[in-house]
Enzyme design. Structure first.
Site, PDB file in Angstrom:
ATOM      1  N   CYS A  30      93.930 -36.794 -24.621  1.00 33.17           N
ATOM      2  CA  CYS A  30      94.861 -35.948 -23.865  1.00 33.17           C
ATOM      3  C   CYS A  30      95.890 -36.818 -23.123  1.00 33.17           C
ATOM      4  CB  CYS A  30      94.086 -35.090 -22.865  1.00 33.17           C
ATOM      5  SG  CYS A  30      95.148 -33.959 -21.932  1.00 33.17           S
ATOM      6  N   HIS A  74      90.620 -31.845 -24.589  1.00 35.52           N
ATOM      7  CA  HIS A  74      90.607 -32.537 -25.888  1.00 35.52           C
ATOM      8  C   HIS A  74      90.727 -34.030 -25.670  1.00 35.52           C
ATOM      9  CE1 HIS A  74      94.998 -33.503 -26.176  1.00 35.52           C
ATOM     10  NE2 HIS A  74      95.035 -32.567 -25.257  1.00 35.52           N
ATOM     11  N   ASP A  79      99.004 -29.229 -25.515  1.00 36.08           N
ATOM     12  CA  ASP A  79      99.136 -30.134 -26.663  1.00 36.08           C
ATOM     13  C   ASP A  79      99.208 -29.332 -27.975  1.00 36.08           C
ATOM     14  OD1 ASP A  79      98.329 -31.986 -28.841  1.00 36.08           O
ATOM     15  OD2 ASP A  79      98.025 -33.401 -27.198  1.00 36.08           O
ATOM     16  N   ARG A 128      98.421 -29.948 -30.820  1.00 36.76           N
ATOM     17  CA  ARG A 128      97.345 -30.164 -31.793  1.00 36.76           C
ATOM     18  C   ARG A 128      96.102 -29.312 -31.524  1.00 36.76           C
ATOM     19  NH1 ARG A 128      97.150 -36.471 -30.762  1.00 36.76           N
ATOM     20  NH2 ARG A 128      97.282 -35.594 -28.664  1.00 36.76           N
ATOM     21  N   CYS A 161      94.800 -27.037 -23.252  1.00 31.94           N
ATOM     22  CA  CYS A 161      95.946 -27.915 -23.027  1.00 31.94           C
ATOM     23  C   CYS A 161      97.128 -27.432 -23.874  1.00 31.94           C
ATOM     24  CB  CYS A 161      95.577 -29.344 -23.417  1.00 31.94           C
ATOM     25  SG  CYS A 161      96.904 -30.536 -23.079  1.00 31.94           S
TER      26      CYS A 161
HETATM   27 ZN    ZN Z   1      96.163 -32.580 -23.514  1.00 27.32          ZN
END
Ligand code: ZN
Length: 216
Positions: free
Chosen positions: A102, A99, A45, A47, A43
């Site tokens: 999400c 994750h 993202d 993080r 992803c």
């Molecule tokens: Zn995500």
């Protein structure tokens, strides 16, 4: 959290100094080419960075990231990354890494339109519909989201196995395993979902390609 753009470049200089003090030849090796063993489809993202969470270095992992780690069959970017990594770099492992928490999965579970991205998230709604019976039995929104994250990873692993790129590699005896993994943003743990696949023997008949046998 870093907010200054300039700070990124200051950090870069420090990273070069630290890296070369640990390994004076690091950038000579890095500049000579790459032969990663892993493709990470994760992803976007912020993080969930591939190298940091696996304790790996530049050169170790080939990476493709998009919202909610999707494998969409018309996505030329994903297909190009897959083709290059499997057929040119010869990666041995492809990991789909979802994750918990999400934002893409959570948005797909809701009914609020969020704009252009709705067209992307609709693929996650399709995953929900495929597993509706199981998901509708979960009342707790967080538990439901966590389970959809896992199911979404599993469906994207399946989507990878449907591609001619992966099936062609398998038909020629190339060692290639596709894995489903979930990262827990609350603990930092990376968990293998135990759904790794290395051939198309269990695949639904309709998805199987009759590849020409390898030339000898
Ligand atoms: Zn995500």
């Amino acid at each position: 959290m870093i907010r200054s753009y300039k700070k990124l470049f200051e950090n870069n200089k420090k990273w070069i100094t630290d890296t070369t003090s640990r390994d004076p030849k690091f950038f000579d090796v890095l500049g000579s080419g790459q032969s990663p063993q892993f493709l990470w489809i994760g992803c976007s993202d912020s993080r969930v960075p591939a190298n940091e969470v696996t304790g790996t270095l530049p050169g170790d992992i080939f990476v493709h990231r998009n919202i909610a780690n999707m494998v969409i069959h018309t996505d030329m970017s994903m297909l190009s990354v897959l083709d290059y990594s499997v057929n040119v770099l010869g990666v041995k492992h492809v990991m789909v890494v979802g994750h918990y928490g999400c934002g893409g999965v959570n948005a797909a579970m809701g009914n609020k339109p969020v704009g252009l991205i709705d067209n992307w998230l609709r693929h996650i709604k399709d995953v929900y519909r495929l597993h509706e019976q199981e998901l509708d039995l979960i009342d707790d929104p967080k538990a439901k989201s966590d389970r959809l994250v896992e199911l979404n990873v599993a469906e994207q692993v399946f989507n990878l196995t449907k591609t001619s790129i992966v099936q062609n590699a398998w038909s020629t005896g190339q060692e290639l395993l596709i894995h489903g993994v979930v990262f827990d943003i609350h603990t930092g743990e990376l968990n293998d979902l135990g759904i790794s696949v290395g051939d198309n023997s269990k695949m639904d008949y309709v998805y199987k390609f009759d590849m020409a046998p390898a030339l000898t």
